[in-house]
Structures are given as C-alpha cells and as structure tokens.
Design a protein around this motif. Structure first.
Motif, PDB file in Angstrom:
ATOM      1  N   LYS A   1       0.486  -0.640   0.015  1.00 10.73           N
ATOM      2  CA  LYS A   1      -0.389  -0.505  -0.582  1.00 10.73           C
ATOM      3  C   LYS A   1       0.605   1.265   0.075  1.00 10.73           C
ATOM      4  CE  LYS A   1      -4.031  -1.505   2.209  1.00 10.73           C
ATOM      5  NZ  LYS A   1      -5.377  -1.753   3.782  1.00 10.73           N
ATOM      6  N   LEU A   2       0.256   2.570  -0.674  1.00  5.93           N
ATOM      7  CA  LEU A   2       0.836   3.447  -1.423  1.00  5.93           C
ATOM      8  C   LEU A   2       0.156   4.743  -1.072  1.00  5.93           C
ATOM      9  CD1 LEU A   2       4.078   4.157  -1.947  1.00  5.93           C
ATOM     10  CD2 LEU A   2       3.233   3.982  -4.212  1.00  5.93           C
ATOM     11  N   LYS A   3       0.139   5.786  -0.213  1.00  6.27           N
ATOM     12  CA  LYS A   3      -0.329   6.914  -0.385  1.00  6.27           C
ATOM     13  C   LYS A   3       0.217   7.785  -1.318  1.00  6.27           C
ATOM     14  CE  LYS A   3       0.046   7.003   4.640  1.00  6.27           C
ATOM     15  NZ  LYS A   3      -0.002   8.179   6.308  1.00  6.27           N
TER      16      LYS A   3
ATOM     17  N   VAL B   1      -1.860  -1.225 -15.145  1.00  5.21           N
ATOM     18  CA  VAL B   1      -3.911  -0.253 -14.672  1.00  5.21           C
ATOM     19  C   VAL B   1      -5.177  -1.816 -15.305  1.00  5.21           C
ATOM     20  CG1 VAL B   1      -5.609   0.968 -13.894  1.00  5.21           C
ATOM     21  CG2 VAL B   1      -2.942   1.499 -14.007  1.00  5.21           C
ATOM     22  N   GLY B   2      -5.869  -2.680 -13.859  1.00  8.34           N
ATOM     23  CA  GLY B   2      -6.748  -3.371 -14.857  1.00  8.34           C
ATOM     24  C   GLY B   2      -6.026  -4.148 -15.952  1.00  8.34           C
ATOM     25  N   ALA B   3      -6.723  -4.847 -17.299  1.00 13.59           N
ATOM     26  CA  ALA B   3      -6.230  -5.937 -18.271  1.00 13.59           C
ATOM     27  C   ALA B   3      -5.817  -4.509 -19.100  1.00 13.59           C
ATOM     28  CB  ALA B   3      -7.185  -5.975 -18.776  1.00 13.59           C
TER      29      ALA B   3
ATOM     30  N   VAL C   1      -1.155  -0.664  -4.717  1.00 17.30           N
ATOM     31  CA  VAL C   1      -2.025   0.064  -3.599  1.00 17.30           C
ATOM     32  C   VAL C   1      -2.783   0.999  -3.371  1.00 17.30           C
ATOM     33  CG1 VAL C   1      -4.664  -0.229  -2.253  1.00 17.30           C
ATOM     34  CG2 VAL C   1      -3.827  -2.418  -3.049  1.00 17.30           C
ATOM     35  N   VAL C   2      -2.602   2.123  -4.355  1.00 11.91           N
ATOM     36  CA  VAL C   2      -2.269   3.700  -3.718  1.00 11.91           C
ATOM     37  C   VAL C   2      -3.684   3.519  -2.933  1.00 11.91           C
ATOM     38  CG1 VAL C   2      -2.723   6.021  -4.932  1.00 11.91           C
ATOM     39  CG2 VAL C   2      -1.240   3.678  -5.753  1.00 11.91           C
ATOM     40  N   VAL C   3      -3.302   4.508  -2.176  1.00  7.35           N
ATOM     41  CA  VAL C   3      -4.892   5.383  -1.710  1.00  7.35           C
ATOM     42  C   VAL C   3      -4.823   6.425  -0.898  1.00  7.35           C
ATOM     43  CG1 VAL C   3      -5.414   2.981   0.210  1.00  7.35           C
ATOM     44  CG2 VAL C   3      -3.441   4.376   1.136  1.00  7.35           C
ATOM     45  N   TRP C   4      -5.549   7.527  -1.126  1.00  8.26           N
ATOM     46  CA  TRP C   4      -6.087   8.535  -0.962  1.00  8.26           C
ATOM     47  C   TRP C   4      -6.401   9.290   0.282  1.00  8.26           C
ATOM     48  CZ3 TRP C   4      -9.663  12.641  -0.720  1.00  8.26           C
ATOM     49  CH2 TRP C   4      -9.456  13.835  -0.799  1.00  8.26           C
TER      50      TRP C   4
ATOM     51  N   ALA D   1      -2.109   5.805  -9.869  1.00 14.18           N
ATOM     52  CA  ALA D   1      -3.282   5.058  -9.611  1.00 14.18           C
ATOM     53  C   ALA D   1      -2.607   3.210  -8.868  1.00 14.18           C
ATOM     54  CB  ALA D   1      -3.989   4.375 -10.961  1.00 14.18           C
ATOM     55  N   SER D   2      -3.419   2.878  -8.611  1.00 20.08           N
ATOM     56  CA  SER D   2      -3.360   0.987  -7.810  1.00 20.08           C
ATOM     57  C   SER D   2      -2.702   0.257  -9.552  1.00 20.08           C
ATOM     58  CB  SER D   2      -4.226   0.449  -7.131  1.00 20.08           C
ATOM     59  OG  SER D   2      -4.839   1.563  -5.778  1.00 20.08           O
ATOM     60  N   ALA D   3      -1.699  -0.347  -8.846  1.00 20.59           N
ATOM     61  CA  ALA D   3      -1.507  -1.428 -10.692  1.00 20.59           C
ATOM     62  C   ALA D   3      -0.830  -2.551 -10.366  1.00 20.59           C
ATOM     63  CB  ALA D   3      -0.707   0.225 -11.478  1.00 20.59           C
ATOM     64  N   ASP D   4      -0.161  -2.778 -10.916  1.00 18.48           N
ATOM     65  CA  ASP D   4       0.173  -3.966 -10.814  1.00 18.48           C
ATOM     66  C   ASP D   4       1.964  -3.878 -11.405  1.00 18.48           C
ATOM     67  OD1 ASP D   4      -1.250  -6.742 -10.052  1.00 18.48           O
ATOM     68  OD2 ASP D   4      -1.903  -6.409 -12.382  1.00 18.48           O
TER      69      ASP D   4
END
Length: 141
Positions: free
Chosen positions: A44-46, A77-79, A129-132, A104-107
């Motif tokens: 997780k990353l802010k 991001v996603g597919a 996982v990017v959290v705001w 943004a949340s990404a692989d």
C-alpha cells in the motif's frame, strides 16, 4: 535431343557441385532471472509518496553479471498493456535500488529485454494499492 542432353548435363552439374555448408547453430542466450522486491506481494502506498524497489538480475551458473544492463519498471492498470515508467541500469553487481511514483493502483513488474548473450526476463508481479487520504481524520475531504 538437345533438351535431353541439356537436362542431363544440368543434373550432372548438380551432382558435382559442392554441397551447401550447413548453417551454423544459433548461439543460445543464457537464461536469466529477474527478481523484484517492493516489500511484499502487495504493498500500500499513499498517493504522492514514492515506492522504493530493489531488483536483481541473475544468470544461471554465474555468480554475478559484470555488465551494467538496463532493466525497465512497468505498470499495468486492470487489463491494460504493460507501460514502462522508468529504466534503470543494473550496476556491475546486477542489482539496483530505485524510487518510483505510482499515481494509481496497478500491478508492477520489472522487464529485461535481453541481449545476444543474456535471454530476456520478467520479474514477479507486485500489486501496488494507492490510497488517497484527504484532509481530516476519516480520509474524506
């Protein structure tokens, strides 16, 4: 009759011509490994903070690479398709440390394109996982 004689002479010429030399076997690139360490399989990353990652490029049967080779960090991001966000150089010990900003949340993965000596390699995938967190205690704002 001249056509038959010509065909016989052509066939005879083929028998007397030297055989084509077989193609030289292709040189097999050495298998490589690429490892990504971002602090776990899911981190997780802010938003706005940087993520520190470590990587190591290895070759089977060799203690360490002696060349500075380029490795790229990629996100998906996603597919969507993998997108390069930075390129870094493995120092002569085939390791590196770098900081990334991911918005943004990404692989996340590392990719080595390979050379004529070393085969291409892809690292393990880490979910970022990017959290705001907005102003206030509850994260709303």
């Amino acid at each position: 009759m001249s056509e038959t004689l010509l065909a016989v002479l052509a066939a005879f010429g083929l028998l007397l011509s030297p055989a084509a030399a077989p193609a030289a076997p292709a040189v097999q690139a050495k298998p490589t490994t690429l490892e990504l360490d971002a602090g776990g399989a899911k981190v997780k990353l802010k938003k706005g903070n940087q993520l520190q990652i470590k990587g190591e490029l290895g070759v089977e049967g060799e203690r360490q690479l002696t060349l500075g080779l380029d490795v790229v960090a990629q996100v998906r991001v996603g597919a969507s398709a993998w997108t390069t966000i930075t390129t870094t150089n493995c120092r002569p010990n085939a390791t590196f440390t770098t900081r990334l900003t991911i918005d943004a949340s990404a692989d996340l993965r590392l990719f080595f394109a390979g050379t004529t000596v070393y085969a291409s390699a892809t690292s393990n995938v880490v979910a970022v996982v990017v959290v705001w967190r907005g102003p206030g205690r509850g994260g709303r704002g």
